[in-house]
Design an enzyme around this catalytic site. Structure first.
Site, mmCIF file in Angstrom:
data_model
loop_
_atom_site.group_PDB
_atom_site.id
_atom_site.type_symbol
_atom_site.label_atom_id
_atom_site.label_comp_id
_atom_site.label_asym_id
_atom_site.label_seq_id
_atom_site.Cartn_x
_atom_site.Cartn_y
_atom_site.Cartn_z
ATOM 1 N N LYS A 67 -23.448 -19.309 -39.154
ATOM 2 C CA LYS A 67 -23.711 -17.756 -39.515
ATOM 3 C C LYS A 67 -23.011 -16.885 -38.288
ATOM 4 O O LYS A 67 -22.707 -15.749 -39.056
ATOM 5 C CB LYS A 67 -25.035 -17.848 -39.707
ATOM 6 C CG LYS A 67 -25.364 -16.072 -40.104
ATOM 7 C CD LYS A 67 -26.760 -16.255 -40.166
ATOM 8 C CE LYS A 67 -27.228 -14.486 -40.341
ATOM 9 N NZ LYS A 67 -28.625 -14.346 -39.889
ATOM 10 N N LYS A 94 -26.343 -21.889 -24.259
ATOM 11 C CA LYS A 94 -26.607 -20.622 -24.690
ATOM 12 C C LYS A 94 -26.977 -19.453 -23.885
ATOM 13 O O LYS A 94 -26.421 -18.214 -23.929
ATOM 14 C CB LYS A 94 -28.015 -20.658 -25.581
ATOM 15 C CG LYS A 94 -28.102 -21.514 -26.796
ATOM 16 C CD LYS A 94 -29.222 -21.798 -27.354
ATOM 17 C CE LYS A 94 -29.157 -22.347 -28.954
ATOM 18 N NZ LYS A 94 -30.435 -22.581 -29.684
ATOM 19 N N LYS A 111 -18.084 -26.116 -36.112
ATOM 20 C CA LYS A 111 -19.142 -26.265 -37.078
ATOM 21 C C LYS A 111 -19.375 -25.124 -37.972
ATOM 22 O O LYS A 111 -19.078 -23.803 -37.634
ATOM 23 C CB LYS A 111 -20.619 -26.553 -36.318
ATOM 24 C CG LYS A 111 -20.741 -27.920 -36.002
ATOM 25 C CD LYS A 111 -22.075 -28.130 -35.376
ATOM 26 C CE LYS A 111 -23.215 -28.090 -36.510
ATOM 27 N NZ LYS A 111 -24.692 -28.389 -36.109
#
Length: 331
Positions: free
Chosen positions: A197, A110, A194
């Site tokens: 969103k 991240k 995956k």
């Protein structure tokens, strides 16, 4: 057995969230005492729009209830409504070690190359995660492969705290394998990624709020290959998009991938996709209708979350008090 798990209130839940976590949570309610929380404190570790966050908490609560989380069976609450979470996290930051956090793969992923520009909260995120679990003396935590490392960290923190302060306060939680199988749902445009969103393509995912026509259209246009379906799941190796769609069908219908292939062996996607659309719509249509009803009653949602928070505060209080006492801040 006490199970604790949380989900960030990001809004717009999709089929991957439902099949990968939420329906498993629903099944867990009949197997163990369950606490489920909206992880709104975790949401602050990246840039957030304050005007959107509160609405997302309600939206996520509505989606969970519509999907089958029963406030009469489980404790459902917003993380920020239980101050014991951040309070215990601060205490545990004295126990956690920089080296442990530096090894967290999610921190590396991240933060990317801009670690100096990432928030401190993003770095210490796993300590708050440990507090989320340890404050309730959870015995088990349902996690995917990407979160197992964080449960190992929570165990390390629990054991070190107990040893450092010569107490038997914290339970070292185990990963929970109950609740049936969780599907790993991939993008409809790329079987190697995956469903997410954050994908810029709306065609990559199916939202719980998509209409029946939109669901059918997205599945009709889902990326596939020209080969017919085999009779053995092993033969889907090297065919990620085909494996993904078969996996979705299995998760939606409650069958095994092998059983799905027995039904469609030798057929192409021209026959398979309409059947998959029908099965997906049959699952999502009643959830969507219930979600819309719940959205129109924010007072009820707030009441459910408030009642859940009240119970969670009561459950967390003894553990927090003992943690303060262990480190010398309470008598």
């Amino acid at each position: 057995m006490r199970v604790v798990s949380g989900i960030q209130p990001t809004g717009d839940l999709h089929l991957g969230n439902l099949l990968g976590a939420i329906l498993r949570w629903v099944r867990m309610q009949d197997e163990a005492e369950c606490l489920f929380f909206l992880a709104d404190l975790h949401a602050l570790t990246v840039d957030v729009d304050p005007a959107i966050l509160r609405g997302n908490v309600r939206e996520m609560a509505a989606a969970l209830i519509a999907s089958g989380i029963d406030p009469a069976k489980s404790t459902l609450f917003a993380q920020s409504a239980v101050p014991a979470h951040p309070e215990l996290a601060w205490i545990l930051q004295g126990t956690a070690r920089m080296g442990w956090l530096n090894r967290m793969t999610q921190w590396k992923d991240k933060a990317g190359k801009n670690r100096e520009g990432a928030s401190v909260g993003l770095f210490t995120y796993p300590v708050l995660q440990a507090a989320d679990v340890l404050v309730y003396k959870a015995t088990h935590v349902p996690v995917g492969e990407d979160q197992k490392q964080h449960i190992e960290l929570a165990r390390d923190i629990a054991v070190k705290f107990n040893n450092d302060f010569d107490v038997e306060l914290f339970v070292a939680p185990e990963p929970y394998i109950g609740g049936g199988t969780a599907a790993r749902v991939m993008s409809l445009r790329d079987g190697a990624s995956k469903m997410s969103k954050s994908d810029p393509s709306e065609a990559s995912r199916i939202h719980l709020t998509d209409s029946d026509d939109v669901i059918a259209q997205k599945l009709r246009k889902a990326k596939t290959d020209p080969e017919p379906l085999p009779d053995d799941p092993e033969l889907l190796a090297g065919r990620p998009e085909a494996r993904n769609l078969v996996g979705i069908m299995a998760a939606v219908t409650g069958e095994s991938p092998a059983a799905v292939l027995q039904r469609f062996s030798g057929q192409g996607f021209g026959a398979f996709k309409p059947a998959l659309a029908d099965a997906t719509i049959a699952l999502l249509a009643p959830l969507r209708e219930r979600l819309i009803e719940l959205r129109n009653d924010p007072a009820m949602l707030d009441g459910i979350l408030a009642a859940g928070a009240e119970k969670a505060v009561e459950l967390a209080a003894p553990t927090l008090h003992e943690a303060y006492r262990a480190v010398g801040l309470r008598s």
